[in-house]
Design an enzyme around this catalytic site. Structure first.
Site, PDB file in Angstrom:
ATOM      1  N   SER A  99      41.940  23.203  -4.804  1.00 29.79           N
ATOM      2  CA  SER A  99      41.573  21.936  -4.175  1.00 29.79           C
ATOM      3  C   SER A  99      42.849  21.189  -3.863  1.00 29.79           C
ATOM      4  O   SER A  99      43.895  21.453  -4.460  1.00 29.79           O
ATOM      5  CB  SER A  99      40.740  21.112  -5.173  1.00 29.79           C
ATOM      6  OG  SER A  99      40.590  19.774  -4.732  1.00 29.79           O
ATOM      7  N   TYR A 110      39.590  16.345 -13.219  1.00 28.65           N
ATOM      8  CA  TYR A 110      39.520  17.376 -12.173  1.00 28.65           C
ATOM      9  C   TYR A 110      40.931  17.792 -11.764  1.00 28.65           C
ATOM     10  O   TYR A 110      41.208  18.984 -11.588  1.00 28.65           O
ATOM     11  CB  TYR A 110      38.726  16.836 -10.986  1.00 28.65           C
ATOM     12  CG  TYR A 110      38.404  17.866  -9.923  1.00 28.65           C
ATOM     13  CD1 TYR A 110      37.816  19.080 -10.257  1.00 28.65           C
ATOM     14  CD2 TYR A 110      38.657  17.613  -8.578  1.00 28.65           C
ATOM     15  CE1 TYR A 110      37.501  20.025  -9.274  1.00 28.65           C
ATOM     16  CE2 TYR A 110      38.338  18.542  -7.598  1.00 28.65           C
ATOM     17  CZ  TYR A 110      37.766  19.745  -7.948  1.00 28.65           C
ATOM     18  OH  TYR A 110      37.458  20.667  -6.974  1.00 28.65           O
TER      19      TYR A 110
END
Length: 266
Positions: free
Chosen positions: A150, A163
């Site tokens: 990501s 995250y």
């Protein structure tokens, strides 16, 4: 006429005879990846927890459904035994799409269970899959491991710490793996999407449809699962000596982690 030994990455037969194992296949980017790999000739094992969704995908695409929980070592091992029993212990690509985010709390308000879930899913789950399938990837002679991280692996952002930590961790593992596996002619690819609007990612993260919609408010065209899958499949189908180490893709409206163009709804 051009005479090239390898098929063009977008040829329908580019993956003919090749075998891929894809995690996270029941929805979103994983599902779209299975669809597009099948369409370019790959034989695909589609892995996820939700068996009924996988069965539907298998009917639609010809993929082989293998229910698995990547966070459960025994589940991964039994899936590997089944698949490698059917493929003579060899696969061409391991495609680790499964992952996800839980919560958007600042560090001080963070919940340990959210952090643990993210670390288990993004890092340890991917690690378990690599350990189970890497010998089979090497055995193909021209193998690939692809990890979907990501843009959260690039830079921390407020409310992203858990995250960020998980995706930074997955990136570190991916970079080490590339160094370790080059001598085995194994490509290691990292795909890093920015803002992707899929059916579940933000809902799983934030817990409600309303909160999920707010993430994309005013963004005219976030990436779709199909957009990301197209890049995944391109990088797998391109000639094997080409290693696309790291690909970052964002919608044009997201110029960086910190700049998103949001237009008033007209």
């Amino acid at each position: 006429m051009h005479h090239m030994s390898s098929a063009h990455p977008f040829d329908s037969g580019a993956g003919a005879g090749k075998i891929a194992v894809v995690t996270g296949a029941s929805s979103g980017i994983g599902r779209a990846t299975v669809e597009q790999l099948c369409a370019t000739g790959w034989r695909v094992y589609a892995l996820a927890r939700r068996a009924e969704r996988l069965d539907l995908l298998a009917e639609q695409t010809g993929a082989v459904a293998v229910p698995v929980d990547i966070c459960d070592e025994r589940s991964v091992q039994s899936a590997a035994e089944r698949i490698l029993g059917e493929t003579d212990g060899m696969i061409n690509a391991l495609v680790n799409i499964a992952g996800g985010a839980h919560g958007a709390d600042r560090v001080l308000d963070g919940k340990a269970e959210d952090w643990e879930w993210m670390f288990r899913t993004n890092v340890l789950g991917t690690f378990a899959m690599i350990r189970a399938f890497l010998p089979a990837v090497r055995a193909s002679g021209e193998g690939t491991v692809l990890n979907l991280t990501s843009t959260a692996a690039d830079a921390g952002y407020e409310g992203g710490a858990g995250y960020n930590a998980a995706k930074f961790g997955e990136r570190g593992m991916t970079e080490a793996l590339r160094l370790e596996e080059a001598e085995h002619n194994v490509r290691v690819i990292e795909i890093c999407p920015g803002m992707v609007k899929t059916e579940e990612f933000s809902r799983v993260r934030l817990g409600s449809e309303e909160a999920a919609e707010a993430v994309y408010a005013g963004v005219e065209k976030p990436l779709t699962a199909e957009d990301v899958a197209q890049t995944v499949v391109f990088s797998l189908n391109v000639a094997h000596h080409v290693n696309l180490d790291r690909i970052t893709l964002r919608p044009v409206a997201q110029a960086s982690q910190f700049k998103v163009i949001r237009r008033e709804s007209r």
